[in-house]
Scaffold this active site. Structure first.
Site, PDB file in Angstrom:
ATOM      1  N   SER A  15       0.830  -1.217   0.000  1.00 16.47           N
ATOM      2  CA  SER A  15       0.000   0.000   0.000  1.00 16.47           C
ATOM      3  C   SER A  15       0.861   1.263   0.000  1.00 16.47           C
ATOM      4  O   SER A  15       0.517   2.248  -0.658  1.00 16.47           O
ATOM      5  CB  SER A  15      -0.987   0.004   1.163  1.00 16.47           C
ATOM      6  OG  SER A  15      -0.359   0.257   2.391  1.00 16.47           O
ATOM      7  N   HIS A 112       8.082   3.492   8.946  1.00 11.24           N
ATOM      8  CA  HIS A 112       7.817   2.655  10.124  1.00 11.24           C
ATOM      9  C   HIS A 112       6.553   3.158  10.820  1.00 11.24           C
ATOM     10  O   HIS A 112       6.396   4.370  11.009  1.00 11.24           O
ATOM     11  CB  HIS A 112       9.014   2.718  11.082  1.00 11.24           C
ATOM     12  CG  HIS A 112       8.823   1.867  12.288  1.00 11.24           C
ATOM     13  ND1 HIS A 112       8.931   0.495  12.243  1.00 11.24           N
ATOM     14  CD2 HIS A 112       8.492   2.183  13.562  1.00 11.24           C
ATOM     15  CE1 HIS A 112       8.691   0.012  13.446  1.00 11.24           C
ATOM     16  NE2 HIS A 112       8.415   1.011  14.265  1.00 11.24           N
ATOM     17  N   GLU A 177       0.795   7.471   6.682  1.00 14.31           N
ATOM     18  CA  GLU A 177       1.995   6.906   6.047  1.00 14.31           C
ATOM     19  C   GLU A 177       2.015   7.237   4.561  1.00 14.31           C
ATOM     20  O   GLU A 177       3.042   7.632   4.002  1.00 14.31           O
ATOM     21  CB  GLU A 177       2.022   5.376   6.218  1.00 14.31           C
ATOM     22  CG  GLU A 177       2.327   4.902   7.619  1.00 14.31           C
ATOM     23  CD  GLU A 177       2.342   3.378   7.703  1.00 14.31           C
ATOM     24  OE1 GLU A 177       2.887   2.730   6.781  1.00 14.31           O
ATOM     25  OE2 GLU A 177       1.799   2.839   8.681  1.00 14.31           O
TER      26      GLU A 177
END
Length: 194
Positions: A15, A112, A177
């Site tokens: 993704s 992360h 993210e």
């Protein structure tokens, strides 16, 4: 405009890789995704990359047994063959040896799912909930030989809400993210070009 050639390393659904591919569709974006490489032959992200017309490669780790560096030498050769400038790890679930990390020092980044230095490693959302933190999020950092210890390039925060579970919290972090990774990759390209 000459754009930086980027390889994305994945092990799964990809993704974050898909978010980078989407960002790179803009001709003004300073990077282009030229290769998606996986250590897992049936990683879902490979199909996404192929559908976007991006070259893919699989270099499975299992045939190399415990010789991680030999596996990474094959990866490095493939990256060089594609003329890659920067490597972006996006759910690449292998701890890298100093060989690959040092070969690409300053040009390899990772995303992360925590606000490093808090919660390096795995199961970050559950660990954040168990710790009772008010803020959680994600970090983009340069890759160094220490796991999730490299210099931080950017972070995005989300509030931990009452009633959050691992999935709900993780979904909100993942949204951030996707935005953060594309921005930090562009910033790194700019910094390397200076």
């Amino acid at each position: 405009m000459s754009r930086a050639r980027v390889a994305v390393l994945i092990s799964g659904r990809g993704s974050n890789m898909a978010a980078l591919i989407e960002a790179a569709k803009d001709p003004a974006y300073p990077a282009e995704i030229v290769l998606v490489l996986s250590n897992i032959a049936d990683a879902g992200g490979l199909d996404i990359a192929q559908a976007a017309g991006i070259e893919t490669a699989v270099i499975a780790h299992a045939p190399f047994g415990k010789d991680r560096e030999a596996h990474e030498r094959m990866i490095d050769a493939r990256l060089r063959q594609s003329g890659v400038h920067i490597v972006a790890l996006a759910g690449y679930m292998r701890v890298l040896t100093p060989y690959l990390v040092e070969t690409w020092a300053g040009r390899m980044i990772n995303i992360h799912p925590s606000l490093l230095p808090a919660f390096p490693g795995l199961h970050t959302h559950q660990r954040a909930l168990e710790a009772g933190v008010a803020k959680h999020g994600c970090t983009v950092h340069l890759v160094t030989t220490g796991v999730d210890e490299g210099p931080i390039l950017g972070q995005a925060e989300v509030e931990v809400l009452p009633g959050d579970d691992e999935d709900r919290l993780g979904a909100r972090v993942l949204e951030q993210e996707h935005k953060l990774y594309a921005r930090c990759l562009a910033d790194l390209v700019g910094a390397l070009g200076d």
